[in-house]
Design an enzyme around this catalytic site. Structure first.
Site, PDB file in Angstrom:
ATOM      1  N   ARG A  38       8.798  -3.166   1.495  1.00  0.00           N
ATOM      2  CA  ARG A  38       9.848  -2.675   0.941  1.00  0.00           C
ATOM      3  C   ARG A  38      11.194  -3.667   1.121  1.00  0.00           C
ATOM      4  NH1 ARG A  38       9.460   2.944   3.581  1.00  0.00           N
ATOM      5  NH2 ARG A  38       8.565   1.832   5.204  1.00  0.00           N
ATOM      6  N   TYR A  51      -0.213   2.539  14.683  1.00  0.00           N
ATOM      7  CA  TYR A  51       0.929   3.550  14.541  1.00  0.00           C
ATOM      8  C   TYR A  51       0.703   4.554  15.365  1.00  0.00           C
ATOM      9  CZ  TYR A  51       2.642   0.780  10.590  1.00  0.00           C
ATOM     10  OH  TYR A  51       3.022  -0.206   9.755  1.00  0.00           O
ATOM     11  N   ASP A  90       8.851   4.887  -4.107  1.00  0.00           N
ATOM     12  CA  ASP A  90       9.357   3.716  -3.396  1.00  0.00           C
ATOM     13  C   ASP A  90       9.532   2.561  -4.203  1.00  0.00           C
ATOM     14  OD1 ASP A  90       9.505   4.450  -0.829  1.00  0.00           O
ATOM     15  OD2 ASP A  90       7.442   3.210  -0.170  1.00  0.00           O
ATOM     16  N   LYS A 138      -0.648  -4.882  13.669  1.00  0.00           N
ATOM     17  CA  LYS A 138       0.658  -4.762  13.083  1.00  0.00           C
ATOM     18  C   LYS A 138       1.354  -3.450  13.621  1.00  0.00           C
ATOM     19  CE  LYS A 138       2.501  -3.500   8.534  1.00  0.00           C
ATOM     20  NZ  LYS A 138       2.172  -3.352   7.138  1.00  0.00           N
ATOM     21  N   ASP A 153       1.064  -1.229  -0.083  1.00  0.00           N
ATOM     22  CA  ASP A 153      -0.041  -0.022   0.042  1.00  0.00           C
ATOM     23  C   ASP A 153       0.980   1.406   0.051  1.00  0.00           C
ATOM     24  OD1 ASP A 153       1.026  -0.437   2.520  1.00  0.00           O
ATOM     25  OD2 ASP A 153      -0.825   0.447   3.605  1.00  0.00           O
ATOM     26  N   GLY A 180       9.590  -1.738   7.429  1.00  0.00           N
ATOM     27  CA  GLY A 180      10.384  -0.547   7.525  1.00  0.00           C
ATOM     28  C   GLY A 180      10.952  -0.446   6.411  1.00  0.00           C
ATOM     29  N   TRP A 211      -3.122  -1.707  11.922  1.00  0.00           N
ATOM     30  CA  TRP A 211      -2.091  -1.265  11.890  1.00  0.00           C
ATOM     31  C   TRP A 211      -1.999   0.140  12.944  1.00  0.00           C
ATOM     32  CZ3 TRP A 211      -3.287  -3.744   8.008  1.00  0.00           C
ATOM     33  CH2 TRP A 211      -2.387  -3.874   6.858  1.00  0.00           C
ATOM     34  N   SER A 233       6.125  -4.752  11.367  1.00  0.00           N
ATOM     35  CA  SER A 233       6.333  -4.211   9.996  1.00  0.00           C
ATOM     36  C   SER A 233       7.713  -4.071   9.498  1.00  0.00           C
ATOM     37  CB  SER A 233       5.737  -2.939   9.714  1.00  0.00           C
ATOM     38  OG  SER A 233       6.303  -1.922  10.571  1.00  0.00           O
ATOM     39  N   ARG A 236       1.227   8.352  16.341  1.00  0.00           N
ATOM     40  CA  ARG A 236       1.684   9.567  15.724  1.00  0.00           C
ATOM     41  C   ARG A 236       1.020  10.556  16.099  1.00  0.00           C
ATOM     42  NH1 ARG A 236       3.238   7.281  10.174  1.00  0.00           N
ATOM     43  NH2 ARG A 236       4.571   5.700  11.036  1.00  0.00           N
TER      44      ARG A 236
HETATM   45  P1  FBP Z   1       7.124  -1.612   4.778  1.00  0.00           P
HETATM   46  O1  FBP Z   1       7.571  -3.073   5.181  1.00  0.00           O
HETATM   47  O2  FBP Z   1       7.540  -1.276   3.449  1.00  0.00           O
HETATM   48  O3  FBP Z   1       7.575  -0.442   5.905  1.00  0.00           O
HETATM   49  O4  FBP Z   1       5.422  -1.637   4.805  1.00  0.00           O
HETATM   50  C1  FBP Z   1       4.767  -1.387   6.062  1.00  0.00           C
HETATM   51  C2  FBP Z   1       3.867  -0.274   6.117  1.00  0.00           C
HETATM   52  O5  FBP Z   1       3.015  -0.679   7.248  1.00  0.00           O
HETATM   53  C3  FBP Z   1       2.961  -0.149   4.926  1.00  0.00           C
HETATM   54  O6  FBP Z   1       1.888  -1.112   4.844  1.00  0.00           O
HETATM   55  C4  FBP Z   1       2.691   1.085   4.908  1.00  0.00           C
HETATM   56  O7  FBP Z   1       2.372   1.671   3.408  1.00  0.00           O
HETATM   57  C5  FBP Z   1       3.758   1.863   5.237  1.00  0.00           C
HETATM   58  O8  FBP Z   1       4.452   0.808   6.043  1.00  0.00           O
HETATM   59  C6  FBP Z   1       3.525   3.084   6.280  1.00  0.00           C
HETATM   60  O9  FBP Z   1       4.533   3.588   6.755  1.00  0.00           O
HETATM   61  P2  FBP Z   1       4.833   4.794   7.489  1.00  0.00           P
HETATM   62  O10 FBP Z   1       3.358   5.332   7.769  1.00  0.00           O
HETATM   63  O11 FBP Z   1       5.841   4.843   8.448  1.00  0.00           O
HETATM   64  O12 FBP Z   1       5.212   5.980   6.213  1.00  0.00           O
END
Ligand code: FBP
Length: 253
Positions: free
Chosen positions: A232, A147, A28, A178, A19, A205, A145, A203, A149
């Site tokens: 990635r 995260y 990317d 995640k 995504d 990174g 996910w 994840s 922030r």
């Molecule tokens: P990667 O393994 O490439 O880091 O992907 C994990 C992920 O959670 C993706 O699903 C999402 O696009 C991206 O990282 C978001 O990363 P960030 O919010 O840190 O830019």
């Protein structure tokens, strides 16, 4: 009782995240990885538990149920998302696809990002609660996910805040959370403990050396997480299938 699909009955899991085209933009990608077909091939040949697409990619590239061949990699549809062009301190990723639409695209699970600590956290927890309700009514699992922030989160990598985020996932009914790697195996153990019966994937990174990436994979397993949802580090690698094989030996051993 929620009838979860094979994604959560597997003891271990490895998901291929794609995504980033929405989250980061095409910078990317290289000439190969910009093509979703390339990712589907890695997903299927690599034996991933699922690929993770946004709705638009799923619609145009993921074979419809009618044409699904045996051996096709399962699909998880990411239901919300945003670009990184808006530099608001407090992020919000709106719902862009419903659980019903995702099911129509052949999804075996759905994903949703919550920016824990953001000023808009309550909008995302509310949307995610609806997602959990709909997904569980249809018997498919949810992956959150989680995260940390925003203005209220001085350090998104603070292990205690990542543990709080994983606990929030449990409280909200996520089947899998995640999280980003919290810096050490001991920290990740606390994240896994906080998540209780909700399972944890980590994840990948930004791309690192193969050795560093595989070393993280080992610590992920040792800490009790069920696996990884990585993008990635796999599809930016010059030989994604060889790296996948090595990672699978670690995760599924
Ligand atoms: P990667 O393994 O490439 O880091 O992907 C994990 C992920 O959670 C993706 O699903 C999402 O696009 C991206 O990282 C978001 O990363 P960030 O919010 O840190 O830019």
């Amino acid at each position: 009782m929620v009838d979860l699909s094979a994604i959560t009955t597997n003891v271990k899991a490895l998901f291929l995240a794609y995504d980033q085209g929405m989250e980061h933009g095409p910078s990317d990608f290289n000439d190969e990885s910009i093509d979703p077909q390339y990712i589907l091939e890695i997903g299927a040949k690599g034996g991933f538990n699922a690929v993770i697409f946004q709705k638009g990619i799923a619609e145009k590239y993921y074979p419809s149920t009618r044409f699904t061949r045996s051996g096709q990699v399962p699909l998880i549809v990411k239901l919300n998302g945003k670009t990184n062009l808006v530099k608001d301190k407090d992020p919000y990723a709106p719902l862009l696809c419903t659980v019903e639409e995702a099911l129509g695209l052949g999804a075996k699970g759905v994903g949703y990002t919550i920016y824990v600590g953001s000023e808009f956290e309550s909008s995302m927890t509310r949307e995610f609660a609806d997602v959990v309700r709909s997904a569980h009514a249809k018997g498919i699992p949810t992956i959150a996910w989680m995260y940390p922030r925003g203005r209220n989160v001085p350090n998104p990598k603070d292990p205690q805040i990542i543990a709080y985020a994983s606990r929030l996932g449990l409280e909200l009914g996520a089947d899998i959370v995640k999280v980003q790697y919290p810096g050490s195996k001991e920290n990740l153990q606390k994240v896994v403990e906080a998540a209780g019966k909700t399972r944890v994937v980590v994840s990948g990174g930004a791309k690192e050396s193969e050795e560093e990436f595989l070393a993280m994979g080992r610590l992920v397993v040792e800490a009790g997480a069920i696996g990884m949802a990585v993008g990635r580090n796999i599809w930016q690698h010059k030989n994604p299938l060889s790296l996948t094989k090595k990672l699978k030996e670690i995760i599924f051993s």
